[in-house]
Design a protein around this motif. Sequence first.
Motif, PDB file in Angstrom:
ATOM      1  N   ILE A 133       1.659 -11.336  11.287  1.00  0.00           N
ATOM      2  CA  ILE A 133       1.055 -10.684  12.452  1.00  0.00           C
ATOM      3  C   ILE A 133       0.894  -9.193  12.177  1.00  0.00           C
ATOM      4  N   PHE A 134       1.893  -8.591  11.540  1.00  0.00           N
ATOM      5  CA  PHE A 134       1.836  -7.167  11.190  1.00  0.00           C
ATOM      6  C   PHE A 134       0.651  -6.891  10.274  1.00  0.00           C
ATOM      7  N   ILE A 135       0.451  -7.754   9.272  1.00  0.00           N
ATOM      8  CA  ILE A 135      -0.663  -7.579   8.336  1.00  0.00           C
ATOM      9  C   ILE A 135      -2.002  -7.674   9.059  1.00  0.00           C
ATOM     10  N   ALA A 136      -2.087  -8.551  10.047  1.00  0.00           N
ATOM     11  CA  ALA A 136      -3.357  -8.760  10.740  1.00  0.00           C
ATOM     12  C   ALA A 136      -3.651  -7.683  11.782  1.00  0.00           C
ATOM     13  N   VAL A 137      -2.626  -7.163  12.435  1.00  0.00           N
ATOM     14  CA  VAL A 137      -2.847  -6.302  13.591  1.00  0.00           C
ATOM     15  C   VAL A 137      -2.824  -4.810  13.257  1.00  0.00           C
ATOM     16  N   VAL A 138      -1.846  -4.362  12.498  1.00  0.00           N
ATOM     17  CA  VAL A 138      -1.633  -2.920  12.330  1.00  0.00           C
ATOM     18  C   VAL A 138      -2.792  -2.218  11.618  1.00  0.00           C
ATOM     19  N   PRO A 139      -3.290  -2.688  10.467  1.00  0.00           N
ATOM     20  CA  PRO A 139      -4.401  -1.962   9.832  1.00  0.00           C
ATOM     21  C   PRO A 139      -5.665  -1.910  10.700  1.00  0.00           C
ATOM     22  N   PHE A 163      -4.932   5.306   2.537  1.00  0.00           N
ATOM     23  CA  PHE A 163      -3.640   5.008   1.917  1.00  0.00           C
ATOM     24  C   PHE A 163      -2.633   4.512   2.936  1.00  0.00           C
ATOM     25  N   LEU A 164      -2.680   5.026   4.150  1.00  0.00           N
ATOM     26  CA  LEU A 164      -1.759   4.570   5.189  1.00  0.00           C
ATOM     27  C   LEU A 164      -2.059   3.131   5.595  1.00  0.00           C
ATOM     28  N   MET A 165      -3.341   2.785   5.725  1.00  0.00           N
ATOM     29  CA  MET A 165      -3.690   1.403   6.069  1.00  0.00           C
ATOM     30  C   MET A 165      -3.316   0.451   4.939  1.00  0.00           C
ATOM     31  N   THR A 166      -3.568   0.847   3.699  1.00  0.00           N
ATOM     32  CA  THR A 166      -3.206   0.011   2.560  1.00  0.00           C
ATOM     33  C   THR A 166      -1.698  -0.120   2.446  1.00  0.00           C
ATOM     34  N   GLY A 167      -0.987   0.959   2.675  1.00  0.00           N
ATOM     35  CA  GLY A 167       0.480   0.918   2.644  1.00  0.00           C
ATOM     36  C   GLY A 167       1.046   0.004   3.713  1.00  0.00           C
ATOM     37  N   SER A 168       0.430  -0.003   4.888  1.00  0.00           N
ATOM     38  CA  SER A 168       0.918  -0.899   5.938  1.00  0.00           C
ATOM     39  C   SER A 168       0.701  -2.361   5.547  1.00  0.00           C
ATOM     40  N   ARG A 169      -0.399  -2.644   4.877  1.00  0.00           N
ATOM     41  CA  ARG A 169      -0.611  -4.015   4.386  1.00  0.00           C
ATOM     42  C   ARG A 169       0.446  -4.398   3.350  1.00  0.00           C
TER      43      ARG A 169
END
Length: 73
Positions: free
Chosen positions: A54-60, A13-19
């Motif tokens: 960049i956030f979508i590509a890097v953070v998850p 859920f945290l990875m999906t939320g970051s996306r």
Amino acid sequence: MPEPDTTARNRYFLMTGSRLVGVAGAMLGLVLIGRAVATEQKVIGVALVLAAMIFIAVVPSALARRWRTPPEL
């Protein structure tokens, strides 16, 4: 009855939320570009869209790498 381990679910859920946060930022940037009157406003919108992409590509992927199960020896 033992409690189920919810760590994996919470991490998912945290990875999906970051996306989703990244997508919302990109959409905000597109709205700023579309409604911009001055060049400075368009530049801010473009910067926001690029930062969100960049956030979508890097953070998850960084979160997944951080939480990866270490190999058993």
